[in-house]
Design an enzyme around this catalytic site. Sequence first.
Site, PDB file in Angstrom:
ATOM      1  N   HIS A  15       0.808  -1.213   0.000  1.00  0.00           N
ATOM      2  CA  HIS A  15       0.000   0.000   0.000  1.00  0.00           C
ATOM      3  C   HIS A  15       0.842   1.264   0.000  1.00  0.00           C
ATOM      4  CE1 HIS A  15      -2.506  -3.151   1.887  1.00  0.00           C
ATOM      5  NE2 HIS A  15      -3.518  -2.516   1.356  1.00  0.00           N
ATOM      6  N   CYS A  16       2.043   1.202   0.565  1.00  0.00           N
ATOM      7  CA  CYS A  16       2.768   2.424   0.922  1.00  0.00           C
ATOM      8  C   CYS A  16       3.963   2.753   0.033  1.00  0.00           C
ATOM      9  CB  CYS A  16       3.251   2.331   2.370  1.00  0.00           C
ATOM     10  SG  CYS A  16       1.937   2.151   3.577  1.00  0.00           S
ATOM     11  N   ILE A  17       4.854   1.790  -0.142  1.00  0.00           N
ATOM     12  CA  ILE A  17       6.145   2.097  -0.761  1.00  0.00           C
ATOM     13  C   ILE A  17       6.014   2.640  -2.190  1.00  0.00           C
ATOM     14  CG2 ILE A  17       8.476   1.228  -1.200  1.00  0.00           C
ATOM     15  CD1 ILE A  17       7.589   1.223   1.733  1.00  0.00           C
TER      16      ILE A  17
END
Length: 310
Positions: A273-275
């Site tokens: 979800h983030c990187i």
Amino acid sequence: MSVKQELIDRLNSRQALIAVVGLGYVGLPLAVEFAEAGFVVIGLDVDAAKVAQLQRGSSYIPDVPTDRVAPLTAAGRLLATTDYTDLRAADAISICVPTPLRKTKDPDMSYIIESVDAIAAISHSGLLVVLESTTYPGTTEEIIVPRLVNNGYKVGEDVFVAFSPERIDPGNAHYGVRNTPKVVGGVTPACTEVASTLYATAVDQVVQVSSPMVAEMVKLLENTFRAVNIGLVNEMALMCDKLGVDVWEVIRAASTKPYGFMPFYPGPGLGGHCIPVDPHYLSWKLKALNYTARFIELASEINTSMPLYV
């Protein structure tokens, strides 16, 4: 007694009503942790199916098993709703909504804005609002504060606003909400104190920083660090391939160094979800200041080209 002290006392005595907006892989674990800490928690999500499942005492997040959710629901300590008016009595609200990128890699702030507008409509004196969604530096003070101040409240006296970045690592069996240190940066020292009091009830260690922007940068540094190092090791894989060297053997041998090296591993691009998303929030913000975040841009270029190489 001051508004701040009354709220702190309610938090410490577990009499405060806690709300969590956004019941995904970030919000649900947080809501469950607060409920297990002794609070009554109301979770809000726009997805009626998720809300209905929680109301039945069933979990849809692998990291939060149903056997943790069911007893809390049965005891009336974990509630779920799709209606913001149900949060009118909340003493503290944590915002855990998605912050995706648009196709142009600009931040999509619509979920945060919709949430804050809805919260502002039901806000009251003695309310703590904490943003957890990853975003660009300045979001808390540029988007949340003006909407609450418009109601005539003074931040740090009547209402309290802070940023505390989520650090959920889905699937991690060792680190969850409670044993992962929580960074908290309030708009004022009073805001930091109130927000820290809230999170100290559910997290073993609270790390205070001097402002929301510092806290926002902490999260972006953490994920940019990973994105850049993944980009580096992906490029190392490309170079080893051209040289006829086994990159995995290189990494294994380098990992024997007891200091100054942290192993990262090549792969077919970036997932999660983030990187793939978060570093671009920082890059976008810096472009407005006429600065190019070169490491972020280069890492993105390498990582997004890896599927073609694979």
